[in-house]
Design an enzyme around this catalytic site. Sequence first.
Site, PDB file in Angstrom:
ATOM      1  N   GLU A 232       0.843  -1.197   0.000  1.00 53.18           N
ATOM      2  CA  GLU A 232       0.000   0.000   0.000  1.00 53.18           C
ATOM      3  C   GLU A 232       0.879   1.248   0.000  1.00 53.18           C
ATOM      4  O   GLU A 232       1.819   1.360   0.792  1.00 53.18           O
ATOM      5  CB  GLU A 232      -0.883  -0.020   1.255  1.00 53.18           C
ATOM      6  N   ASP A 234       0.253   5.105   0.597  1.00 57.26           N
ATOM      7  CA  ASP A 234      -0.663   6.178   0.973  1.00 57.26           C
ATOM      8  C   ASP A 234      -0.097   7.508   0.484  1.00 57.26           C
ATOM      9  O   ASP A 234       0.781   8.096   1.114  1.00 57.26           O
ATOM     10  CB  ASP A 234      -0.857   6.209   2.492  1.00 57.26           C
ATOM     11  N   GLU A 237      -3.291  10.989   3.200  1.00 60.30           N
ATOM     12  CA  GLU A 237      -4.262  10.753   4.261  1.00 60.30           C
ATOM     13  C   GLU A 237      -4.350  12.046   5.043  1.00 60.30           C
ATOM     14  O   GLU A 237      -3.347  12.497   5.607  1.00 60.30           O
ATOM     15  CB  GLU A 237      -3.828   9.608   5.156  1.00 60.30           C
ATOM     16  N   HIS A 248       3.806   1.655   2.767  1.00 59.86           N
ATOM     17  CA  HIS A 248       3.743   0.454   3.612  1.00 59.86           C
ATOM     18  C   HIS A 248       4.074  -0.740   2.716  1.00 59.86           C
ATOM     19  O   HIS A 248       3.615  -0.794   1.572  1.00 59.86           O
ATOM     20  CB  HIS A 248       2.335   0.209   4.146  1.00 59.86           C
TER      21      HIS A 248
END
Length: 456
Positions: A232, A234, A237, A248
């Site tokens: 993942e 991101d 956010e 991640h």
Amino acid sequence: MFPAAALLAFSLLATVYGQQVGTLTAENHPRLTIQQCSGKNNCQTQQHSVVLDSNWRWLHSTSGSNNCYTGNTWDASLCPDPATCAQNCALDGADYAGTYGITTNGNALTLKFVTQGPYSKNIGSRVYLMDANDQKYEMFNMKNQEFTFDVDMSNLPCGLNGALYFVEMDADGGQSRFPSNRAGAKYGTGYCDTQCPQDIKFINGQANILGWEGSPSDPNAGSGQFGTCCNEMDVWEANMNGAAFTPHVCSVQGQTRCEGTQCGDGDERYDGICDKDGCDFNSFRMGDQTFLGPGKTVNTNQKFTVVTQFLTNNNQSSGQLSEIRRLYVQNGKVIANSKTNIPGLGTFDSITDEFCNAQKQVFGDTNTFEQLGGLNQMGQAFQRGMALVMSIWDDHAANMLWLDSDYPTDAPASNPGVSRGPCPTNSGIPATIENSEASSSVTFSNIKVGPIGSTF
């Protein structure tokens, strides 16, 4: 995404026994344009669409309209076991605006937090970008590329998260791996992320009903025996009081089912197959509390542009991912990312393996990001292809304090890395904000993808 159980989101992997498709509501994907750039001021508009994640959808019996799942409980007669449940239950189309508060206008997507629909109150949503043929998810390889979008989160207060990110889910929503899947990407199946969420209703061709327990705090969610994991990235956010970008990684490739210790739940957080903490760059947490927020250098009272550059060690897509760089543009001005200002931590303004290792050491955090391969692992996931996700959600696990407040709350706020944003530690409680902040929303627009320097 930080807390292990934070996601409201659920998804439906179609099953080898034949995950059914309902016909009671027509499925029409809202159209959304993006731009593919080849050089400065040379961008072509492409027609795409978005699809709602499958677990927000109505799941009902194939023979009628009886719910297979109500609140956070499975119907025991329709779902006595994982295989029978898949045979008996159909996933239906979505009224995007009326039920889910999802609207598009040209290149803009707006996600409302709470929508009172004709039959129910909906909380949050998650959508995926479809390809130009509207059959599969658009897959991205961002190595030696940049990704740019505008965001308006002036209506997104403490406790909420308007997220834009990539996950390594299957382009077809798992349809080819589970050939009897009749839903696939068209109905938003196949979600996974590094939190290995166990609140997913169908995983690897089976209903996740074994060991299912309803959430004590969320009347619409529960968790089962299995989780679903994948890499993942991101990109964003955020709410108006704070923002983070965070790679991640996992030790596995693509969507992978987990069980037990593999899922990294609770006290086994750092023993699982994915890095749940990630390596985050949050300007407030990194020591600059004047950079992003209402009236600050990046003024979240107004729309602005977010530019993320994925640099490689040879400046080609064949190289290893070596740096993730961030820029902002607002009112015609390019704004460089903030720099770290933490005692004992060198000066950094981008994510590199060196930054991640230094940050983890100074903050006293477990460095599973390095243990599981760091930026090179993230780059390999992009090489295989990652889907684009946009969502709005609140957090039943940690009230989003990990993004916009002091977290963990039992550590002194003066400790390095604990203070992450200006929101009070009693903010973000879902039972409160789902009423007091029900009209909140986020708008993502003007998505552009292309070589470094081409999109802004």
